[in-house]
Design a protein around this motif. Structure first.
Motif, PDB file in Angstrom:
ATOM      1  N   VAL A 276       1.048  -1.091  -0.010  1.00 49.99           N
ATOM      2  CA  VAL A 276       0.090  -0.146   0.019  1.00 49.99           C
ATOM      3  C   VAL A 276       1.024   1.371  -0.063  1.00 49.99           C
ATOM      4  CG1 VAL A 276      -1.623   1.151   1.647  1.00 49.99           C
ATOM      5  CG2 VAL A 276      -1.771  -1.249   1.279  1.00 49.99           C
ATOM      6  N   GLY A 277       0.675   2.308  -1.061  1.00 47.68           N
ATOM      7  CA  GLY A 277       1.353   3.143  -1.024  1.00 47.68           C
ATOM      8  C   GLY A 277       2.768   3.132  -1.576  1.00 47.68           C
ATOM      9  N   CYS A 278       2.837   2.577  -2.518  1.00 44.38           N
ATOM     10  CA  CYS A 278       4.289   1.660  -2.987  1.00 44.38           C
ATOM     11  C   CYS A 278       5.331   2.446  -3.240  1.00 44.38           C
ATOM     12  CB  CYS A 278       4.162   0.366  -3.852  1.00 44.38           C
ATOM     13  SG  CYS A 278       3.142   1.275  -5.584  1.00 44.38           S
ATOM     14  N   HIS A 353       0.384   9.905   6.269  1.00 43.82           N
ATOM     15  CA  HIS A 353      -0.026  10.831   5.182  1.00 43.82           C
ATOM     16  C   HIS A 353      -1.557  10.862   5.157  1.00 43.82           C
ATOM     17  CE1 HIS A 353       4.109  11.382   3.907  1.00 43.82           C
ATOM     18  NE2 HIS A 353       4.187   9.959   3.631  1.00 43.82           N
ATOM     19  N   VAL A 354      -2.351  10.080   5.800  1.00 47.55           N
ATOM     20  CA  VAL A 354      -3.745  10.199   5.524  1.00 47.55           C
ATOM     21  C   VAL A 354      -4.223  11.084   6.495  1.00 47.55           C
ATOM     22  CG1 VAL A 354      -5.753   8.749   6.057  1.00 47.55           C
ATOM     23  CG2 VAL A 354      -3.653   7.724   5.003  1.00 47.55           C
ATOM     24  N   ASP A 355      -5.425  12.118   6.198  1.00 52.80           N
ATOM     25  CA  ASP A 355      -5.383  12.921   7.213  1.00 52.80           C
ATOM     26  C   ASP A 355      -6.488  12.981   8.128  1.00 52.80           C
ATOM     27  OD1 ASP A 355      -7.262  13.031   5.307  1.00 52.80           O
ATOM     28  OD2 ASP A 355      -7.207  15.026   4.533  1.00 52.80           O
ATOM     29  N   THR A 356      -7.336  11.940   8.128  1.00 49.14           N
ATOM     30  CA  THR A 356      -8.387  11.711   9.025  1.00 49.14           C
ATOM     31  C   THR A 356      -8.315  10.280   9.701  1.00 49.14           C
ATOM     32  OG1 THR A 356     -10.303  11.101   7.770  1.00 49.14           O
ATOM     33  CG2 THR A 356      -9.834  13.466   7.875  1.00 49.14           C
ATOM     34  N   ARG A 357      -8.612  10.251  11.008  1.00 46.27           N
ATOM     35  CA  ARG A 357      -8.908   8.813  11.582  1.00 46.27           C
ATOM     36  C   ARG A 357      -9.752   8.013  10.792  1.00 46.27           C
ATOM     37  NH1 ARG A 357      -9.844   8.304  17.855  1.00 46.27           N
ATOM     38  NH2 ARG A 357     -11.272  10.372  17.455  1.00 46.27           N
ATOM     39  N   GLU A 358     -10.822   8.479  10.570  1.00 47.21           N
ATOM     40  CA  GLU A 358     -12.105   7.834   9.725  1.00 47.21           C
ATOM     41  C   GLU A 358     -11.367   7.038   8.389  1.00 47.21           C
ATOM     42  OE1 GLU A 358     -12.690  11.077  10.952  1.00 47.21           O
ATOM     43  OE2 GLU A 358     -13.668   9.939  12.456  1.00 47.21           O
ATOM     44  N   SER A 394       2.597  18.847   6.160  1.00 50.74           N
ATOM     45  CA  SER A 394       1.979  17.721   5.640  1.00 50.74           C
ATOM     46  C   SER A 394       3.158  16.325   6.016  1.00 50.74           C
ATOM     47  CB  SER A 394       1.953  17.896   4.087  1.00 50.74           C
ATOM     48  OG  SER A 394       3.221  18.223   3.677  1.00 50.74           O
ATOM     49  N   ASP A 395       4.228  16.671   6.291  1.00 46.27           N
ATOM     50  CA  ASP A 395       5.114  15.758   6.699  1.00 46.27           C
ATOM     51  C   ASP A 395       4.658  14.935   7.999  1.00 46.27           C
ATOM     52  OD1 ASP A 395       6.675  16.376   4.760  1.00 46.27           O
ATOM     53  OD2 ASP A 395       8.212  17.356   5.811  1.00 46.27           O
ATOM     54  N   CYS A 396       3.858  15.271   8.710  1.00 46.85           N
ATOM     55  CA  CYS A 396       3.350  14.575   9.833  1.00 46.85           C
ATOM     56  C   CYS A 396       2.129  14.256   9.882  1.00 46.85           C
ATOM     57  CB  CYS A 396       3.946  15.354  11.221  1.00 46.85           C
ATOM     58  SG  CYS A 396       5.505  14.919  11.646  1.00 46.85           S
ATOM     59  N   PRO A 397       1.610  13.310  10.593  1.00 46.12           N
ATOM     60  CA  PRO A 397       0.069  12.744  10.785  1.00 46.12           C
ATOM     61  C   PRO A 397      -0.439  13.993  11.624  1.00 46.12           C
ATOM     62  CG  PRO A 397       1.431  11.126  11.809  1.00 46.12           C
ATOM     63  CD  PRO A 397       2.560  12.275  11.179  1.00 46.12           C
ATOM     64  N   THR A 398      -1.736  14.159  11.634  1.00 48.26           N
ATOM     65  CA  THR A 398      -2.299  14.995  12.435  1.00 48.26           C
ATOM     66  C   THR A 398      -2.527  14.426  13.709  1.00 48.26           C
ATOM     67  OG1 THR A 398      -4.412  14.091  11.986  1.00 48.26           O
ATOM     68  CG2 THR A 398      -3.817  16.192  10.564  1.00 48.26           C
ATOM     69  N   PRO A 399      -2.718  15.218  15.050  1.00 46.54           N
ATOM     70  CA  PRO A 399      -2.793  14.477  16.293  1.00 46.54           C
ATOM     71  C   PRO A 399      -3.805  13.324  16.327  1.00 46.54           C
ATOM     72  CG  PRO A 399      -2.579  16.832  16.375  1.00 46.54           C
ATOM     73  CD  PRO A 399      -2.798  16.661  14.873  1.00 46.54           C
TER      74      PRO A 399
END
Ligand SMILES: C[S@@+](CC[C@H](N)C(=O)[O-])C[C@H]1O[C@@H](n2cnc3c(N)ncnc32)[C@H](O)[C@@H]1O
Length: 413
Positions: A276-278, A353-358, A394-399
């Protein structure tokens, strides 16, 4: 035989004579009850008086009858003798015939014996010829086997040598890759060097920007033309392996990640893997080389990363013929993949890199459905250290994503 016959006819005549005499005496009895013949015997034939004349006449008659009877018997005897003679002749004829038949049969048997001997001789000769031929064939095939063994020994040496060289992709493999590049519209991303350089956020440090723009503009055009012609021209940016610095630094880490996952999951070449995300297949190329053709799939959102993987990494590493399945998607679209068929799904530095928990949970749910029940394994990795001093937001995931991943990690591994 004739003697027996004479005795037999004599006895018969005596019986007839006696019977005739008795019947005669019975029919010629007087009042005293004695037969007239006996009564007149004393006067026969010399002293015969007038009185006994009639008795003499009867004897004459008897003699006549006896003669007749004997005559009949003679005729029968002759007839019998004739029959016997005829039968003897027939027997003799039959005997002659059977002797002839016997002779014929003997001759036939002799002939057959000869034929048999001849046949045996021929057969022995034929067997000898065949044995000689078999011997020749044996020698010939022995030589053939020896030659083949030598050839195969030489061949296996060659193969060992060849195995060290990446396999040459067939025209079919290249065509398939061309089709994939067209289908995923990967060259749209490199239509202009300017766009390429803007999007990739940097440039190979040893070359000037102007030089790259020039190269990329020229080669983007050539690349499109060559693609139409069924070939893939590699953009110079890729030849300089700039993507190793940007899309997968350090590039060598790809091998480490591959070895770690193979050892952890006891992965076999027959297993199936989803990357995933190769990216540019920094990890993927090692899996593709290891797995059987068609057993590696990847999902990637970034066209330039995929272009580097498909246009450069696969051909350079001789992996086109392994037919990796590439999905271009930024929503983790797994609809084209078979549920419950993957032995390993991994996301190396992707979910951060995914922006939401959902979205993370949604993605994990999709991956879970692809796993082989019970034995399938899902791995995610995140370089948290990188987030200690992020260069960009954008380098880090949101909290909240970090929180979701902290929950996921212990429950997944
Ligand atoms: C740090 S890179 C890692 C690449 C690769 N996994 C490796 O280890 O070399 C992260 C990759 O995830 C991809 N990515 C991020 N979000 C994605 C999404 N929603 N769908 C597919 N790929 C995604 C990026 O395009 C990028 O190529």
């Amino acid at each position: 035989m004739a003697k027996t016959w004479t005795i037999f006819t004599g006895i018969l005549a005596s019986i007839v004579l006696l019977t005739a005499a008795v019947s005669f005496s019975q029919s010629n009895t007087d009042s005293s009850g004695l037969p007239s013949l006996l009564r007149t015997t004393s006067c026969l034939p010399k002293n015969c008086s007038q009185e006994c004349q009639p008795a003499y006449g009867e004897v004459t008659l008897l003699k006549q009858r006896l003669a007749e009877t004997l005559g009949d018997r003679d005729a029968e005897r002759r007839k019998g003798e004739e029959t016997v003679a005829k039968l003897q002749e027939e027997i003799a004829t039959e005997r002659r015939n059977s002797t002839e038949l016997l002779d014929t049969l003997k001759q036939l048997i002799e002939g057959l014996k000869l034929e048999l001997i001849e046949g045996q001789k021929n057969r022995s000769e034929a067997v000898a010829t065949l044995q000689a031929e078999v011997e020749v064939e044996k020698q010939r095939s022995g030589q053939l086997v020896k030659d083949l063994e030598e050839e195969s020994a030489a061949d296996s040496q060659n193969r060992t040598a060849i195995a060290l060289i990446p396999p040459i992709p067939s025209a079919e493999d290249v065509q398939r890759d061309v089709e994939t590049v067209k289908r995923l519209k990967l060259l749209d991303a490199v239509q202009s060097g300017k766009e390429w350089n803007t999007r990739r956020r940097g440039i190979f440090p040893k070359k000037s920007t102007a030089q790259w723009v020039e190269y990329c503009e020229t080669l983007a055009h050539e690349n499109q033309a060559s693609l139409e012609a069924g070939q893939i021209a590699v953009p110079p940016e890729l030849l300089a392996e700039a993507h190793h610095n940007y899309y997968g630094a350090p590039w060598a880490l790809g091998r480490d990640i591959f070895e770690f996952l193979v050892n952890k999951t006891n992965l076999q070449p027959s297993h199936r893997v989803l990357d995933v995300g190769c990216g540019s297949m920094r990890v993927g190329i090692h899996f593709i080389a290891y797995l059987e053709p068609g057993h590696y799939a990847c999902i990637e959102a970034d066209a330039l990363s995929l272009a580097a993987g498909l246009l450069y990494e696969l051909p350079v590493n001789g992996l086109l013929q392994k037919r990796p399945q590439v999905i271009s998607s930024n929503t983790f679209d797994t609809s084209g993949l078979t549920p419950k068929s993957f032995d390993l799904v991994f996301a190396s530095a992707v979910l951060i890199h995914v922006d939401t928990r959902e979205k993370v949970w949604d993605a994990l749910g999709k991956f879970e459905r692809l796993l082989v029940p019970k034995t399938g394994r899902l791995f995610t990795s995140h370089n948290m250290k990188w987030c200690e001093a992020p260069t960009a937001e954008s380098d880090c995931p949101t909290p909240e994503v970090l929180e979701a991943m902290a929950m996921v990690a212990p429950s997944l591994v």
